[in-house]
Design an enzyme around this catalytic site. Structure first.
Site, PDB file in Angstrom:
ATOM      1  N   GLY A  31       0.834  -1.209   0.000  1.00 48.42           N
ATOM      2  CA  GLY A  31       0.000   0.000   0.000  1.00 48.42           C
ATOM      3  C   GLY A  31       0.855   1.240   0.000  1.00 48.42           C
TER       4      GLY A  31
ATOM      5  CD  GLU B  14      12.331 -10.994   1.417  1.00 45.89           C
ATOM      6  OE1 GLU B  14      12.190 -12.207   1.501  1.00 45.89           O
ATOM      7  OE2 GLU B  14      12.923 -10.304   2.292  1.00 45.89           O
TER       8      GLU B  14
END
Lengths: 224, 224
Positions: free
Chosen positions: A41, A111
């Protein structure tokens, strides 16, 4: 006009089916919660509507064209203190897609990986993302009962057996193949026959379907 | 951390049943849209969670104790330009209650009234409140199918005929009394018998029920 300043973000519960129902999480590259897992987000931009921000973040985090993904608003979250920096209200979106690839890392994520939702209880995500993820999974599970949402996990053309696998993985249960076939083919607006068959299930030729026109399913509750 | 400033509000779609399904609107006392009708709502305070802000606004606008009212989050709205002053994201809540009184005006509302939702198309509300109100009515109509939400429009103890009137008014349709009785009494978790009867319907003694334990109704779609 007396009002406190807020920042507004969008966060994404992205679900796909691999061997089981999985959600996308990213390892945060920046503070707060640097190094911890979180939902993907980011901040809503000054000139951007909320759904546009959600689709932009989805594209950045998964590399997928938004058109191929079902996306709907989940809920807003805004408890004081949910972000240690300032008041942040987040609008969470639920995104579903068939068998998404391993994602590339987003702009502020070091990641990214798929986590089986079955392992949810053992995960500790940053912010209040545990709760948002749980709400998204619950929404998906509930909507399979009364909407054609399961088809969002399928390829554009799919067999009844492929659709049944979606229900079985999302609900983490076994369904009787014959009853399932009778119920879904008898549900108005759920399936649209293509007139073609496939043997990719490995058995006899099976009808290929597309998603039908219905937004909500009346009456059948498949689980009953 | 690069993020634009926002204000955050809550807005309320408050529905009740009078002779028909009605929504609460207030005439705005201040700019923008001074003198126009809008949904009740206001800014979220610096130390306030979103549901707390919604319950506070509900109490201010209706004078009702929040405990007597069903309230749930509807959705977030945040298009650029929806408020001419600055970027405002609003979290809309849906509130349902039986036969609410004529409300007293809130702090920044000059006047308040109930508007039949049937007249929705002719109303022009401030901001994007037309759309929020339509979304709230649609949510209520849809949830009557698959949840016990209709009982939120009833007194704590109610008859099947009183419950049927809720469905008929919200859906703006007629339902066969005998089929309705069979379906709702046959739906697991919808109704809990009190063991008492009433003659307030004007006919023979009718069983009084409370809302049952179910959150979602499987299987019956009452309309089918």
């Amino acid at each position: 006009m007396d009002h406190p300043p807020f920042a507004v973000t969008v966060d994404l519960v992205v679900l796909t089916l691999r061997d089981e129902l999985c959600a996308l999480v990213v390892r945060r590259g920046i503070e707060p919660y640097a190094g911890e897992w979180a939902l993907p987000g980011g901040f809503v931009r000054a000139d951007e509507d909320l759904p546009d921000a959600a689709r932009r973040e989805l594209a950045e985090e998964t590399g997928l064209a938004p058109g191929s993904v079902h996306i709907e608003q989940l809920a807003g979250y805004g408890a004081p203190g949910r972000d240690p920096r300032l008041r942040v209200v987040t609008i969470a979106y639920l995104a579903l897609a068939p068998d998404l690839p391993v994602p590339s890392a987003g702009t502020d994520a070091a990641e990214a990986r798929w986590v089986p939702v079955r392992a949810l209880a053992a995960e500790r995500l940053a912010f209040d993302h545990d709760r948002i993820l749980a709400d998204g999974v619950e929404r998906a599970r509930a909507k399979l009962e009364y909407s054609p949402l399961a088809t969002a996990f399928c390829a554009p053309e799919f067999t009844v057996a492929e659709l049944r696998r979606v229900y079985e993985l999302v609900w983490d249960t076994r369904l009787d193949p014959r009853n399932f076939h009778r119920k879904v083919t008898g549900t108005a607006g759920l399936l649209a026959p293509t007139g073609r068959t496939t043997t990719r299930d490995g058995g006899r030729p099976a009808q290929l379907y597309r998603r039908g026109e219905a937004e909500l399913l009346y009456p059948p509750m498949l689980r009953s």
